[in-house]
Design an enzyme around this catalytic site. Structure first.
Site, PDB file in Angstrom:
ATOM      1  N   GLU A 237      -3.767 -18.364 -25.075  1.00 27.52           N
ATOM      2  CA  GLU A 237      -2.526 -17.861 -24.504  1.00 27.52           C
ATOM      3  C   GLU A 237      -2.509 -16.355 -24.226  1.00 27.52           C
ATOM      4  O   GLU A 237      -1.708 -15.597 -24.787  1.00 27.52           O
ATOM      5  CB  GLU A 237      -1.354 -18.216 -25.424  1.00 27.52           C
ATOM      6  CG  GLU A 237      -1.205 -19.710 -25.650  1.00 27.52           C
ATOM      7  CD  GLU A 237      -0.018 -20.084 -26.515  1.00 27.52           C
ATOM      8  OE1 GLU A 237       0.382 -21.258 -26.513  1.00 27.52           O
ATOM      9  OE2 GLU A 237       0.539 -19.180 -27.198  1.00 27.52           O
TER      10      GLU A 237
ATOM     11  N   GLU B 101      -2.237 -27.827 -26.936  1.00 34.44           N
ATOM     12  CA  GLU B 101      -1.160 -27.750 -27.933  1.00 34.44           C
ATOM     13  C   GLU B 101       0.080 -28.434 -27.369  1.00 34.44           C
ATOM     14  O   GLU B 101       0.408 -28.269 -26.193  1.00 34.44           O
ATOM     15  CB  GLU B 101      -0.777 -26.304 -28.296  1.00 34.44           C
ATOM     16  CG  GLU B 101      -1.801 -25.545 -29.094  1.00 34.44           C
ATOM     17  CD  GLU B 101      -1.345 -24.122 -29.430  1.00 34.44           C
ATOM     18  OE1 GLU B 101      -0.116 -23.874 -29.470  1.00 34.44           O
ATOM     19  OE2 GLU B 101      -2.220 -23.263 -29.646  1.00 34.44           O
TER      20      GLU B 101
END
Length: 477
Positions: A196, A381
């Protein structure tokens, strides 16, 4: 930002209004059985990150956890510190037993740069040996590791020299990647370079809520670009050091990135809200997808960035796209904000314990949209904060159904990793949010893991794929 700058954004060639919301998906025909839809070898697993579960790490986050803002508010909720975390460094075999209990055939985990290289040029071979042992343990149990090389944290020595604000970090992380690849390459096929980059940019350099605690939009965009350059270098190192295991079987290294995507929709029909929703989507979501296709970092943000840079080794550097998907935001233009807008959840929506919109349709939308990029996709995720554990089974089932529906419609989706295997240290939120399939009893000496109701749901999904959950061995240590 002035209204003139806002108008420039509205007219910018890179800014597009977001895709309109898809119509409600009611009355759909039943899906075929999962095994008929998902590809052979589909990976069903759970995910964790080193700093959040290992315990005993010493990095930039360890220092940040001790501090407070000028108004006295602690950096971490309830003044929590990661400390021993879940003690996974000492209880890894027990965690493998949890994966077997679930029926998982994959595990996404990270290795900790600060543990492996605590000082510049000083390599911790014992820690590297431990990680190698873990990879072999997973593979022996039929569990494929997906290894993340950098999940937010930096060694103290890197942070002390500016961290991601220092161009040298690209070289440092490439050298670290080279050593990890040499050590673990015989046991690891799936690599994730960075977790991320867009979230680190937003929280560390724009909102100031994560280390280094800055509120500098211009620097934040520079840091995002630097992380992209680092990814390209890391991907090259991983491919150059692909190895052959002891049995002589070649390992086709696959490299990707874990990209946090959110669904952004305009709060109103006003042109400015639509423009800002599109702008936010372009910068937060689309940029990190486009760089793989173009090999260029292209950003145009008045007063902060005007970049069109070709990056060596960037084009085609993704063998797969990892999507971290959690929620949807409504976007309202607000030029007093460092991010030029405010995001919030629509009134009346179901939310998790952190107030995030529970929106399974968004996973379907993301898969359909990014499936057009022509890359295999892994959901790296997906999960929810649910302290009571009562709503997670429905969340898991509905989001997995969204994935199966996208696959049925032609999206090349090859894996799903639930966040998280167990409760853990959730960054600035500390230990309060509970994301785990297994609840962690932080008050017990062994950080006991207790199954939540979602374990049975995960096991159902595993059986649907032909995987066999196993009874847990309580004596694992």
């Amino acid at each position: 930002m002035s209204l003139l700058h806002a108008a420039k954004i509205a007219l910018g060639s890179l800014v597009k209004a977001p895709h309109p919301p898809a119509p409600p998906r009611s009355g759909l025909a039943p899906l075929p059985p999962t095994r008929q839809v998902l590809p052979s070898g589909f990976l069903l697993g759970a995910a964790t990150a080193s700093h959040q579960v290992e315990g005993g790490n010493d990095n930039d986050w360890s220092e940040w956890e001790k501090g407070s803002y000028p108004d006295g508010k602690p950096h971490i909720k309830h003044r929590d510190v990661s400390g021993a975390a879940c003690d996974s460094w000492n209880r890894f075999s027990s965690d493998v037993a949890l994966l077997r209990e679930l029926g998982a055939n994959a595990y996404r985990l990270s290795v900790e740069w600060s543990r492996l290289e605590p000082e510049e040029g000083s390599w911790n071979e014992a820690a590297a040996d431990r990680y190698l042992e873990w990879m072999r343990m997973l593979r022996a149990q039929g569990i494929q590791p997906m290894v993340t090389l950098s999940h937010f944290t930096l060694p103290r020595w890197v942070a002390a020299q500016g961290g991601w604000a220092n161009e040298k970090t690209v070289e440092w992380i490439a050298a670290y990647t080279r050593r990890v690849a040499r050590k673990l390459g015989s046991e690891v096929d799936l690599w994730c370079t960075l977790n991320e980059p867009n979230v680190l940019m937003a929280f560390g350099y724009m909102k100031g809520e994560w280390p280094p605690g800055l509120k500098d939009g211009k620097l934040g965009l520079q840091v995002l670009a630097r992380q992209i350059r680092a990814h390209a270098r890391m991907a090259r190192e991983l491919r150059e050091h692909d190895t052959v295991d002891a049995d002589g079987d070649g390992h086709a290294t696959r490299v990707g990135i874990a990209h946090h995507v959110r669904i952004f929709q305009p709060a109103t029909r006003s042109p400015m809200d639509r423009v800002m929703a599109g702008f936010t989507d372009r910068l937060f979501n689309q940029l990190l997808v486009d760089v793989n296709r173009t090999g260029r970092i292209q950003m145009s943000v008045p007063g902060m960035a005007d970049m069109d840079e070709a990056v060596p080794d960037l084009k085609g550097s993704y063998d797969y796209l990892g999507l971290n998907y959690y929620s949807r935001d409504m976007v309202r233009a607000d030029f007093s904000s460092p991010t030029l807008s405010r995001q919030y959840v629509a009134e009346g929506r179901p939310v998790n314990d952190l107030g995030w919109d529970i929106y399974p349709e968004g996973l379907y939308q993301a898969l359909k949209r990014y499936g057009r990029a022509g890359l295999p996709i892994y959901i790296t995720e997906n999960g929810m904060a649910d302290g009571k554990g009562e709503r997670r089974p429905g969340f898991l089932r509905e989001h997995f159904e969204a994935l199966v529906r996208a696959a049925h419609e032609g999206v090349d989706v090859r894996g799903y990793f639930h966040w998280s295997l167990m409760d853990n240290f959730e960054w600035a939120e500390g230990y309060e949010p509970r994301f785990g399939l297994f609840r962690v009893d932080y008050g017990s000496p062994d950080r006991r893991r207790v199954p939540t109701p979602a374990v049975a749901t995960f096991q159902e999904l595993a059986r649907g794929l032909g995987l066999s959950p196993q009874a847990r061995t309580d004596d694992a240590a």
